[in-house]
Motif scaffolding. Sequence first.
Motif, PDB file in Angstrom:
ATOM      1  N   SER A 196       0.823  -1.219   0.000  1.00 58.60           N
ATOM      2  CA  SER A 196       0.000   0.000   0.000  1.00 58.60           C
ATOM      3  C   SER A 196       0.858   1.270   0.000  1.00 58.60           C
ATOM      4  O   SER A 196       0.378   2.346  -0.341  1.00 58.60           O
ATOM      5  CB  SER A 196      -0.926  -0.002   1.212  1.00 58.60           C
ATOM      6  N   LEU A 197       2.140   1.161   0.356  1.00 59.29           N
ATOM      7  CA  LEU A 197       2.991   2.357   0.336  1.00 59.29           C
ATOM      8  C   LEU A 197       3.559   2.630  -1.056  1.00 59.29           C
ATOM      9  O   LEU A 197       4.059   3.714  -1.308  1.00 59.29           O
ATOM     10  CB  LEU A 197       4.133   2.223   1.349  1.00 59.29           C
ATOM     11  N   GLY A 198       3.537   1.626  -1.924  1.00 58.04           N
ATOM     12  CA  GLY A 198       3.994   1.893  -3.289  1.00 58.04           C
ATOM     13  C   GLY A 198       4.748   0.744  -3.939  1.00 58.04           C
ATOM     14  O   GLY A 198       4.869  -0.352  -3.389  1.00 58.04           O
ATOM     15  N   TYR A 199       5.239   1.036  -5.150  1.00 59.25           N
ATOM     16  CA  TYR A 199       6.094   0.083  -5.864  1.00 59.25           C
ATOM     17  C   TYR A 199       7.435   0.030  -5.140  1.00 59.25           C
ATOM     18  O   TYR A 199       7.829   0.975  -4.461  1.00 59.25           O
ATOM     19  CB  TYR A 199       6.382   0.553  -7.296  1.00 59.25           C
ATOM     20  N   ILE A 200       8.181  -1.071  -5.375  1.00 59.15           N
ATOM     21  CA  ILE A 200       9.499  -1.193  -4.737  1.00 59.15           C
ATOM     22  C   ILE A 200      10.559  -0.796  -5.763  1.00 59.15           C
ATOM     23  O   ILE A 200      10.940  -1.594  -6.620  1.00 59.15           O
ATOM     24  CB  ILE A 200       9.759  -2.633  -4.233  1.00 59.15           C
ATOM     25  N   PHE A 201      11.021   0.438  -5.661  1.00 58.38           N
ATOM     26  CA  PHE A 201      12.041   0.938  -6.590  1.00 58.38           C
ATOM     27  C   PHE A 201      13.445   0.514  -6.117  1.00 58.38           C
ATOM     28  O   PHE A 201      13.587  -0.218  -5.143  1.00 58.38           O
ATOM     29  CB  PHE A 201      11.932   2.465  -6.681  1.00 58.38           C
ATOM     30  N   SER A 202      14.444   1.043  -6.782  1.00 60.93           N
ATOM     31  CA  SER A 202      15.824   0.588  -6.517  1.00 60.93           C
ATOM     32  C   SER A 202      16.319   0.922  -5.120  1.00 60.93           C
ATOM     33  O   SER A 202      15.841   1.855  -4.477  1.00 60.93           O
ATOM     34  CB  SER A 202      16.768   1.204  -7.554  1.00 60.93           C
ATOM     35  N   GLY A 203      17.307   0.163  -4.698  1.00 61.28           N
ATOM     36  CA  GLY A 203      17.907   0.367  -3.384  1.00 61.28           C
ATOM     37  C   GLY A 203      18.996  -0.661  -3.164  1.00 61.28           C
ATOM     38  O   GLY A 203      19.421  -1.348  -4.094  1.00 61.28           O
ATOM     39  N   SER A 204      19.425  -0.786  -1.917  1.00 58.94           N
ATOM     40  CA  SER A 204      20.602  -1.605  -1.623  1.00 58.94           C
ATOM     41  C   SER A 204      20.310  -2.550  -0.462  1.00 58.94           C
ATOM     42  O   SER A 204      19.243  -2.482   0.150  1.00 58.94           O
ATOM     43  CB  SER A 204      21.764  -0.684  -1.272  1.00 58.94           C
ATOM     44  N   ALA A 205      21.277  -3.403  -0.164  1.00 60.39           N
ATOM     45  CA  ALA A 205      21.141  -4.293   1.003  1.00 60.39           C
ATOM     46  C   ALA A 205      22.472  -4.347   1.730  1.00 60.39           C
ATOM     47  O   ALA A 205      23.537  -4.248   1.105  1.00 60.39           O
ATOM     48  CB  ALA A 205      20.710  -5.688   0.564  1.00 60.39           C
ATOM     49  N   VAL A 206      22.392  -4.462   3.042  1.00 57.61           N
ATOM     50  CA  VAL A 206      23.606  -4.598   3.852  1.00 57.61           C
ATOM     51  C   VAL A 206      23.412  -5.741   4.833  1.00 57.61           C
ATOM     52  O   VAL A 206      22.277  -6.134   5.141  1.00 57.61           O
ATOM     53  CB  VAL A 206      23.921  -3.297   4.659  1.00 57.61           C
ATOM     54  N   MET A 207      24.526  -6.253   5.323  1.00 54.06           N
ATOM     55  CA  MET A 207      24.469  -7.207   6.431  1.00 54.06           C
ATOM     56  C   MET A 207      24.682  -6.401   7.698  1.00 54.06           C
ATOM     57  O   MET A 207      25.724  -5.763   7.874  1.00 54.06           O
ATOM     58  CB  MET A 207      25.588  -8.250   6.291  1.00 54.06           C
ATOM     59  N   ASP A 208      23.697  -6.436   8.588  1.00 59.59           N
ATOM     60  CA  ASP A 208      23.814  -5.706   9.855  1.00 59.59           C
ATOM     61  C   ASP A 208      24.459  -6.664  10.864  1.00 59.59           C
ATOM     62  O   ASP A 208      23.790  -7.216  11.753  1.00 59.59           O
ATOM     63  CB  ASP A 208      22.396  -5.263  10.277  1.00 59.59           C
TER      64      ASP A 208
END
Length: 525
Positions: A105-117
Amino acid sequence: MKTFQILFLILVVAGMAVSCNRQKVGFGNSEVLTYQEPYRPQFHFSPAVNWMNDPNGMVYYDGEFHLFYQYYPDSNVWGPMHWGHAVSRDLVHWQHLPIALYPDSLGYIFSGSAVMDLNNTSGLGEPGKPPMIAIFTYHNQNLRKMGRDDCEYQGMAYSIDKGRTWVKYKNNPVLPNPGLPDFRDPKVSWHAGTGKWIMTLAAGDHVCFYTSPDLKKWKLESEFGKKLGAHGGVWECPDLFELPVANDSGTRKWVLFVSINPGAPNGGSGTQYFIGSFDGHAFNWEESKIKWIDYGMDNYAGVTWSNVEKRRIFLGWMSNWAYAQVVPTHPWRSAMTVPRELSLFFIGNDYLLKSNPVKELDQLSTLLVSKENISVDAKGTELNFNGAELAVSKVKMDVSFENAEELIIEISNPKGQEIKLGYKPGSGELYVNRTKAGKSDFDTTFASRIHQVVVGQKMERVLMEMLIDKSSVEFFFDEGAYALTDLVFPEADYNSIKIQARSGEAHINTIQVYTMQSVWNKSAP
Ligand code: FRU
């Protein structure tokens, strides 16, 4: 059991075995995937079916390179964005996994990144299970349609099972929109100096740097780029990382990538890079010349893997928004570049980012031809192959330009369709000419111009490498100092390489041609 029942059972089991190997296509019910469709890349990553654009969330963990990507599972043109997912142990063979993130409901999932916390700063992990955290842009198309500027904001999701299942963070968005229509593509990294997470975010005509102790609360630190660098289009998909200067031991520099669409030097989409310093708060550009990571048409939105020790590995989307949605491939659209290892050099008065195919790709190559000491003039020297061999191949060359005014490498098929790579030592012009490379009627700009760059330093002898994979040619000149990546759609496999020198002679010290194995339906050895 009666004989016909047994026969029926055998047929069902055999049918199941076949369909495990050859995935069914989502549309066109009866279609069966062979991965041998016209123009299907054989050693580049492409989705089995449907639309893909930017690489997203690239992170390494526990022996796996994760590749998420902008994906639309219902068609092979762009649509409501999801994150597709694949993993690889060697950057060459990919296991395709189910979609990781769906629009909500908040929107499409556009580009981004991932990290290991790894230290569980977010508190979203469990004992012995550090969370993998994806930070992406929510793009709210309803707000956009209403003409509102605040339609992009940043969200977060986490996984404690190596990226197999994801939970969206309950307090999304983690970074609301400050009133900017373009506010996207967060690239997050850990900054050891300040002990904080850094988010580099594209905001129309500049990037913003935010910091956070826990990936949940973000504070704006600084902005970079208004009136600096190229501004022929909107800024997208940044990346920020530090690299040692390979030929100046002890020196380290920060590299900032900013993709821009349109406004690339050869038209459409491209990625510029800035070299400078970063203190955990602000980026200081230390040069004034605009540089590009690739001078071909088809390398966009590329970023690097996080959590990889001692290597900086890059992957780009091998297309261009100018025509990405109409290229003649079916039932998928788009592939990634090969993963490339980045290194930084100080040459002349300039920092230069070199990119070279990762060494892991060598496992796919088998030597077909190796020759040395060939003098070439205007008549040229020609090597011919079976189409299939050259259509999925690697060519390595060590060339001295001697007194030639131009060196031309022509790769062609029996229909006379050709892609030409050329270098003029006098002027330093390095170019790719795909104007007659094959099918181009799907878009008027595709074959309309020659893609070129002027090489700064004088070259007498260079090493070059070329990767050909059905519908793409990646050209690495001078050990990766200049990369040119171009899509091509030849109507028969390329099967000939001709090398010519104009107005003088050049000397091929060595040339090797390798055929490359397909990676489809094979797992890492
Ligand atoms: C770049 C881009 C990004 C955006 C995504 C949408 O190609 O426009 O800025 O997040 O694609 O698919």
